[in-house]
Write an enzyme that holds these catalytic residues in place. Sequence first.
Site, PDB file in Angstrom:
ATOM      1  N   ARG A   1       0.842  -1.213   0.000  1.00 23.14           N
ATOM      2  CA  ARG A   1       0.000   0.000   0.000  1.00 23.14           C
ATOM      3  C   ARG A   1       0.872   1.255   0.000  1.00 23.14           C
ATOM      4  NH1 ARG A   1      -5.168   2.002   1.079  1.00 23.14           N
ATOM      5  NH2 ARG A   1      -5.335   3.611   2.702  1.00 23.14           N
TER       6      ARG A   1
ATOM      7  N   HIS B   1      -8.488   7.741   2.435  1.00 20.79           N
ATOM      8  CA  HIS B   1      -8.052   8.491   3.611  1.00 20.79           C
ATOM      9  C   HIS B   1      -9.022   9.622   3.912  1.00 20.79           C
ATOM     10  CE1 HIS B   1      -3.648   7.122   2.853  1.00 20.79           C
ATOM     11  NE2 HIS B   1      -4.242   6.352   3.738  1.00 20.79           N
TER      12      HIS B   1
ATOM     13  N   TYR C   1       1.889   8.443   3.508  1.00 20.55           N
ATOM     14  CA  TYR C   1       2.071   7.217   2.741  1.00 20.55           C
ATOM     15  C   TYR C   1       2.899   7.461   1.488  1.00 20.55           C
ATOM     16  CZ  TYR C   1      -1.130   4.081   5.209  1.00 20.55           C
ATOM     17  OH  TYR C   1      -1.709   3.266   6.131  1.00 20.55           O
TER      18      TYR C   1
END
Length: 287
Positions: free
Chosen positions: A230, A253, A262
């Site tokens: 991810r 998100h 991320y």
Amino acid sequence: MSGNKHIKRLSINTMVFQKRVLAKYLPDVLTVEDITVKMIQTIFDLMKKERVSPATIRSRYAIIMAFLNHCYRHKHLKFNPSFTIKKIRKYRAQKIPLNGLALRKMLDVNINYRYCHDFQYYRNKAIIGLLIYTGLRVGEVDRLRKDDVHDDYVNIIAGKGRFDRVVPIQEPLISWLANYLKSRKHFHSNRLFIGLFKKSQFNRNTVNIIVKNVARAAKIRKKVYAHLLRHSFASQMLKGRVDLEDLRQIMGHQNLEMTAMYAKPDFEMVKEALLSNPMVKILGGEK
């Protein structure tokens, strides 16, 4: 804890995990009134002595403190945990995403499965494809139903935060999913991904085992797990100049800060940015 689940929209998995942590560290407490500051502080001190990782200690701290604060707000606890328990700072382990070459190796590796070759091949191919091409969470992959898969998109129902979203898919992932569905016709489960045999269980751990085995077969030396894919997806999307807001919606998100955490730039992106340094143009000098 029960009072916060609707406010924070916690997933079922999160609530189950939190209950398990509380049961482990507060097993002998008959009532909330039995809890003392010394008891809680000893729990964290023992974790440090046992060399539990900083990330795990912080995770346990957050769960236990949330429970204690809830009890204090409802006047079940005599002391204020926020003022009496020594705070443990947030800790985030540095996750270095896989580069494009490593991801390509995982997608291309051909594993000779001993049992139900077509079924295992396309199931695992579809799982790896979903993780790499769409950046789904491991829990979202595990919860997928057959009806969630459409011609060019996948429905994510009640993802993290209980939010629904639509994630577009393209070839070759579309073909892998279609071939997998054909190979599992004799299974009548509504779940998309199932175990090798009718009595076999399939869960989040199964997904991580598949990822680990595929990475090993692709001869990737570093530790690879589903959530790392991810992170890798987010980094590759950033490298492809995908807008951060679009990426936020794809990944499910709630805020851009989480997406930015991320989507970390890799070495090539940093190098490219430095070579095109606008300060050279502004202040003068040579590239």
